[in-house]
Design a protein around this motif. Structure first.
Motif, PDB file in Angstrom:
ATOM      1  N   VAL A 112      27.405  33.618  55.043  1.00 53.00           N
ATOM      2  CA  VAL A 112      27.836  32.282  54.618  1.00 53.00           C
ATOM      3  C   VAL A 112      29.294  32.063  55.008  1.00 53.00           C
ATOM      4  CG1 VAL A 112      28.255  30.792  52.622  1.00 53.00           C
ATOM      5  CG2 VAL A 112      26.175  32.192  52.718  1.00 53.00           C
ATOM      6  N   GLU A 113      30.124  33.053  54.726  1.00 47.24           N
ATOM      7  CA  GLU A 113      31.559  32.923  55.002  1.00 47.24           C
ATOM      8  C   GLU A 113      31.857  32.858  56.498  1.00 47.24           C
ATOM      9  OE1 GLU A 113      32.845  35.449  50.987  1.00 47.24           O
ATOM     10  OE2 GLU A 113      32.691  36.445  52.943  1.00 47.24           O
ATOM     11  N   SER A 114      30.965  33.373  57.333  1.00 43.31           N
ATOM     12  CA  SER A 114      31.195  33.379  58.784  1.00 43.31           C
ATOM     13  C   SER A 114      30.808  32.056  59.444  1.00 43.31           C
ATOM     14  CB  SER A 114      30.403  34.517  59.439  1.00 43.31           C
ATOM     15  OG  SER A 114      29.015  34.231  59.442  1.00 43.31           O
ATOM     16  N   ARG A 115      30.208  31.145  58.665  1.00 46.10           N
ATOM     17  CA  ARG A 115      29.811  29.848  59.199  1.00 46.10           C
ATOM     18  C   ARG A 115      30.710  28.742  58.646  1.00 46.10           C
ATOM     19  NH1 ARG A 115      25.158  33.029  59.133  1.00 46.10           N
ATOM     20  NH2 ARG A 115      23.691  32.666  60.836  1.00 46.10           N
ATOM     21  N   ASP A 116      30.423  27.501  59.052  1.00 42.68           N
ATOM     22  CA  ASP A 116      31.289  26.382  58.691  1.00 42.68           C
ATOM     23  C   ASP A 116      30.921  25.747  57.354  1.00 42.68           C
ATOM     24  OD1 ASP A 116      32.786  26.611  61.030  1.00 42.68           O
ATOM     25  OD2 ASP A 116      31.372  25.381  62.167  1.00 42.68           O
ATOM     26  N   PHE A 117      30.468  26.541  56.414  1.00 41.07           N
ATOM     27  CA  PHE A 117      30.148  26.016  55.099  1.00 41.07           C
ATOM     28  C   PHE A 117      31.412  25.907  54.246  1.00 41.07           C
ATOM     29  CE2 PHE A 117      26.156  28.355  56.196  1.00 41.07           C
ATOM     30  CZ  PHE A 117      25.340  27.239  56.316  1.00 41.07           C
ATOM     31  N   GLU A 118      31.393  24.973  53.321  1.00 41.85           N
ATOM     32  CA  GLU A 118      32.415  24.954  52.284  1.00 41.85           C
ATOM     33  C   GLU A 118      31.924  25.896  51.193  1.00 41.85           C
ATOM     34  OE1 GLU A 118      34.612  21.896  49.159  1.00 41.85           O
ATOM     35  OE2 GLU A 118      33.287  21.095  50.718  1.00 41.85           O
ATOM     36  N   VAL A 119      32.676  26.942  50.926  1.00 40.24           N
ATOM     37  CA  VAL A 119      32.216  27.996  50.024  1.00 40.24           C
ATOM     38  C   VAL A 119      33.006  27.961  48.720  1.00 40.24           C
ATOM     39  CG1 VAL A 119      31.781  30.459  49.759  1.00 40.24           C
ATOM     40  CG2 VAL A 119      31.681  29.419  52.034  1.00 40.24           C
ATOM     41  N   VAL A 120      32.282  27.986  47.613  1.00 36.54           N
ATOM     42  CA  VAL A 120      32.897  28.114  46.292  1.00 36.54           C
ATOM     43  C   VAL A 120      32.268  29.329  45.609  1.00 36.54           C
ATOM     44  CG1 VAL A 120      33.510  25.691  46.033  1.00 36.54           C
ATOM     45  CG2 VAL A 120      31.252  26.463  45.317  1.00 36.54           C
ATOM     46  N   TYR A 121      32.991  29.900  44.646  1.00 38.84           N
ATOM     47  CA  TYR A 121      32.552  31.162  44.053  1.00 38.84           C
ATOM     48  C   TYR A 121      32.489  31.074  42.531  1.00 38.84           C
ATOM     49  CZ  TYR A 121      33.790  33.077  48.631  1.00 38.84           C
ATOM     50  OH  TYR A 121      33.877  33.323  49.980  1.00 38.84           O
ATOM     51  N   ALA A 122      31.495  31.753  41.970  1.00 42.21           N
ATOM     52  CA  ALA A 122      31.409  31.971  40.529  1.00 42.21           C
ATOM     53  C   ALA A 122      31.837  33.405  40.253  1.00 42.21           C
ATOM     54  CB  ALA A 122      29.990  31.728  40.022  1.00 42.21           C
ATOM     55  N   GLU A 123      32.662  33.591  39.260  1.00 37.63           N
ATOM     56  CA  GLU A 123      33.134  34.926  38.898  1.00 37.63           C
ATOM     57  C   GLU A 123      32.058  35.661  38.102  1.00 37.63           C
ATOM     58  OE1 GLU A 123      35.989  36.523  39.487  1.00 37.63           O
ATOM     59  OE2 GLU A 123      37.164  34.936  40.457  1.00 37.63           O
ATOM     60  N   MET A 124      31.884  36.933  38.435  1.00 36.33           N
ATOM     61  CA  MET A 124      31.001  37.786  37.655  1.00 36.33           C
ATOM     62  C   MET A 124      31.812  38.410  36.527  1.00 36.33           C
ATOM     63  SD  MET A 124      28.663  41.013  38.922  1.00 36.33           S
ATOM     64  CE  MET A 124      29.213  40.658  40.571  1.00 36.33           C
ATOM     65  N   GLY A 125      31.286  38.358  35.324  1.00 35.76           N
ATOM     66  CA  GLY A 125      32.006  38.907  34.187  1.00 35.76           C
ATOM     67  C   GLY A 125      31.295  38.539  32.907  1.00 35.76           C
ATOM     68  N   GLU A 126      32.006  38.626  31.794  1.00 37.08           N
ATOM     69  CA  GLU A 126      31.356  38.433  30.501  1.00 37.08           C
ATOM     70  C   GLU A 126      30.792  37.028  30.327  1.00 37.08           C
ATOM     71  OE1 GLU A 126      34.091  38.923  27.238  1.00 37.08           O
ATOM     72  OE2 GLU A 126      35.792  38.600  28.584  1.00 37.08           O
ATOM     73  N   ASN A 127      31.328  36.054  31.043  1.00 38.20           N
ATOM     74  CA  ASN A 127      30.817  34.685  30.963  1.00 38.20           C
ATOM     75  C   ASN A 127      30.100  34.301  32.257  1.00 38.20           C
ATOM     76  OD1 ASN A 127      32.021  34.204  28.347  1.00 38.20           O
ATOM     77  ND2 ASN A 127      33.984  34.062  29.418  1.00 38.20           N
ATOM     78  N   PHE A 128      29.344  35.225  32.799  1.00 43.27           N
ATOM     79  CA  PHE A 128      28.738  35.063  34.120  1.00 43.27           C
ATOM     80  C   PHE A 128      27.918  33.771  34.223  1.00 43.27           C
ATOM     81  CE2 PHE A 128      25.902  37.397  37.469  1.00 43.27           C
ATOM     82  CZ  PHE A 128      26.497  36.654  38.476  1.00 43.27           C
ATOM     83  N   GLU A 129      26.961  33.592  33.339  1.00 40.21           N
ATOM     84  CA  GLU A 129      26.087  32.418  33.410  1.00 40.21           C
ATOM     85  C   GLU A 129      26.877  31.126  33.192  1.00 40.21           C
ATOM     86  OE1 GLU A 129      23.340  35.839  32.846  1.00 40.21           O
ATOM     87  OE2 GLU A 129      25.284  35.268  32.022  1.00 40.21           O
ATOM     88  N   SER A 130      27.805  31.159  32.249  1.00 40.50           N
ATOM     89  CA  SER A 130      28.637  29.970  31.996  1.00 40.50           C
ATOM     90  C   SER A 130      29.493  29.637  33.213  1.00 40.50           C
ATOM     91  CB  SER A 130      29.537  30.203  30.775  1.00 40.50           C
ATOM     92  OG  SER A 130      28.776  30.422  29.623  1.00 40.50           O
ATOM     93  N   LYS A 156      22.032  41.574  35.926  1.00 38.55           N
ATOM     94  CA  LYS A 156      20.838  40.811  36.287  1.00 38.55           C
ATOM     95  C   LYS A 156      20.934  39.384  35.764  1.00 38.55           C
ATOM     96  CE  LYS A 156      15.874  40.852  35.205  1.00 38.55           C
ATOM     97  NZ  LYS A 156      14.861  41.530  34.360  1.00 38.55           N
ATOM     98  N   LEU A 157      20.603  38.424  36.637  1.00 41.71           N
ATOM     99  CA  LEU A 157      20.414  37.044  36.200  1.00 41.71           C
ATOM    100  C   LEU A 157      18.956  36.910  35.790  1.00 41.71           C
ATOM    101  CD1 LEU A 157      22.432  35.078  38.908  1.00 41.71           C
ATOM    102  CD2 LEU A 157      23.017  35.359  36.490  1.00 41.71           C
ATOM    103  N   THR A 302      29.347  44.499  30.330  1.00 40.94           N
ATOM    104  CA  THR A 302      27.934  44.579  30.712  1.00 40.94           C
ATOM    105  C   THR A 302      27.061  44.962  29.521  1.00 40.94           C
ATOM    106  OG1 THR A 302      28.017  46.929  31.362  1.00 40.94           O
ATOM    107  CG2 THR A 302      28.588  45.293  33.052  1.00 40.94           C
ATOM    108  N   LEU A 303      27.649  45.593  28.518  1.00 37.23           N
ATOM    109  CA  LEU A 303      26.874  46.045  27.365  1.00 37.23           C
ATOM    110  C   LEU A 303      26.491  44.898  26.433  1.00 37.23           C
ATOM    111  CD1 LEU A 303      28.864  49.291  26.535  1.00 37.23           C
ATOM    112  CD2 LEU A 303      26.680  49.090  27.746  1.00 37.23           C
ATOM    113  N   GLU A 304      27.147  43.768  26.601  1.00 34.48           N
ATOM    114  CA  GLU A 304      26.854  42.617  25.745  1.00 34.48           C
ATOM    115  C   GLU A 304      25.691  41.786  26.280  1.00 34.48           C
ATOM    116  OE1 GLU A 304      30.514  40.481  25.444  1.00 34.48           O
ATOM    117  OE2 GLU A 304      31.633  42.229  24.698  1.00 34.48           O
ATOM    118  N   ARG A 305      25.208  42.130  27.446  1.00 32.27           N
ATOM    119  CA  ARG A 305      24.146  41.341  28.060  1.00 32.27           C
ATOM    120  C   ARG A 305      22.782  41.819  27.556  1.00 32.27           C
ATOM    121  NH1 ARG A 305      25.724  38.292  32.119  1.00 32.27           N
ATOM    122  NH2 ARG A 305      23.691  38.313  33.152  1.00 32.27           N
ATOM    123  N   ALA A 306      21.975  40.845  27.107  1.00 28.54           N
ATOM    124  CA  ALA A 306      20.664  41.180  26.535  1.00 28.54           C
ATOM    125  C   ALA A 306      19.720  41.724  27.590  1.00 28.54           C
ATOM    126  CB  ALA A 306      20.068  39.945  25.861  1.00 28.54           C
TER     127      ALA A 306
END
Length: 360
Positions: A112-130, A156-157, A302-306
């Motif tokens: 994705v990063e090697s092409r002409d896409f506009e790339v946005v990122y979600a941070e992985m962490g305790e509020n991953f889904e949010s 895991k999502l 990671t331990l807080e994830r069901a």
């Protein structure tokens, strides 16, 4: 099939405590026997064997579709994840905005990063889904490309989350890498809310290298314009009369050895039963997580994830990795720790061996 017999078809388990399926799933005796027989037939029959290539691939396609609850006319067979994913990216008519997970598998983020896409990122962490939802609301991406299970830490999502995400953002295309997920639990693609799942099958499917698949939902065809085309694009059932959509992901001659291996691997998992496989993995991963967490070996958030996978990254360095290897325990160095991955053919005895060396 008795639980105690699940490991008998994997000779590597007689030599090692194999906790490395996330790197490379071991080959079963049944797949190996098929491969031996196949190449003996090819040696003796040559083109006479290959005349049946279309029938073999049709059986594989139907087997994949049935296993993952997806109609076979929406299943494309591919040699690996990267081939399929790059084919999809090339199917977009013009550059789009794509959401990625920061630190996701390089074979997702790099193309994705090697092409002409506009790339946005979600941070992985305790509020991953949010974080994912906030990025979608703010950035309104066309695609969200992600791993169902993260390759470094096993985060895991959940399918329930992804299904709700699709309900909340029906126009967002969800494209998932299933390579670290498929084969670990019963997966109903048509009920998942995911638009495209792409996966290699050499890990948790134990199918060897050179085979993979793509699953498409019914509405995706009008949103992609695949450009690959070759003699294989029109060969076989489900292609020509389907507007050649899946055929454009299958342009060449396919190796019946590799794809036949996938069908045999699926047959084996069906013979055991996915519910049995899922239950076995769940029991072992809960045991492992409890011991790892008690010893302070896992990231706290990671331990807080069901929901969690059977892939863990424990605190450890190359010295510990080599010590484990010296004791016949096969793992991988990934990120800042040691990756442990547990499949259905593993046992409590395997985990006890690991716990003993870790002194936990």
């Amino acid at each position: 099939m008795l639980i105690d017999n699940l490991r008998k078809g994997f000779p590597v388990l007689e030599q090692y405590t194999y906790l490395n399926t996330a790197a490379s799933g071991p080959l079963s005796e049944k797949v190996w026997e098929f491969r031996q027989d196949h190449d003996m037939d090819f040696l003796i029959k040559a083109s006479l064997l290959k005349e049946k290539m279309g029938d073999v691939l049709t059986e594989v396609r139907e087997s994949v579709g049935q296993f993952f609850h997806c109609a076979p006319n929406r299943v494309a067979l591919i040699p690996n994840f990267s081939y399929g994913f790059n084919s999809v990216l090339e199917s977009l008519d013009k550059p789009k905005k794509i959401l990625l997970v920061k630190g996701d598998y390089p074979s997702i983020n790099w193309p994705v990063e090697s092409r002409d896409f506009e790339v946005v990122y979600a941070e992985m962490g305790e509020n991953f889904e949010s974080n994912i939802i906030e990025k979608i609301e703010k950035e309104k991406p066309y695609f969200f490309a992600f791993s169902i299970v993260q390759y470094i830490n096993g985060v895991k999502l959940s399918i329930d989350f992804l299904k709700k995400l699709k309900e909340q953002f029906p126009d967002l295309i969800l494209m998932a890498d299933g390579t670290q997920y498929v084969g670990t639990e019963d997966f109903n693609f048509d009920d998942s809310g995911i638009d495209i799942v792409i996966s290699s099958c050499y890990k948790w499917m134990n199918a060897g290298y050179g085979n993979g698949f793509m699953l498409f939902n019914e509405s995706i065809q009008g949103k992609l314009s695949p450009k690959n085309l070759g003699f294989g694009s029109l060969q076989g059932k489900y292609k020509a009369h389907e507007g050649n959509f899946i055929g454009k992901f299958e342009p060449g001659h396919y190796d019946t050895l590799n794809f036949g291996s996938l069908k045999v691997a699926i047959d084996l998992m069906n013979e055991i039963g996915m519910q049995i496989i899922q239950n076995k993995i769940n029991a072992l991963k809960k045991m492992a997580r409890y011991r790892f967490a008690g010893a302070g070996l896992l990231e706290e958030w990671t331990l807080e994830r069901a929901e969690f996978s059977s892939l863990f990254n424990i605190k450890g360095d190359e010295k510990l990795f080599n010590q484990l290897r010296g004791e016949g325990i096969i793992t991988s160095l990934r990120g800042n720790g040691i990756r442990i991955s547990i499949h259905y053919f593993n046992s409590e005895k395997d985990l006890d061996h690991l716990f003993k060396i870790l002194k936990i």
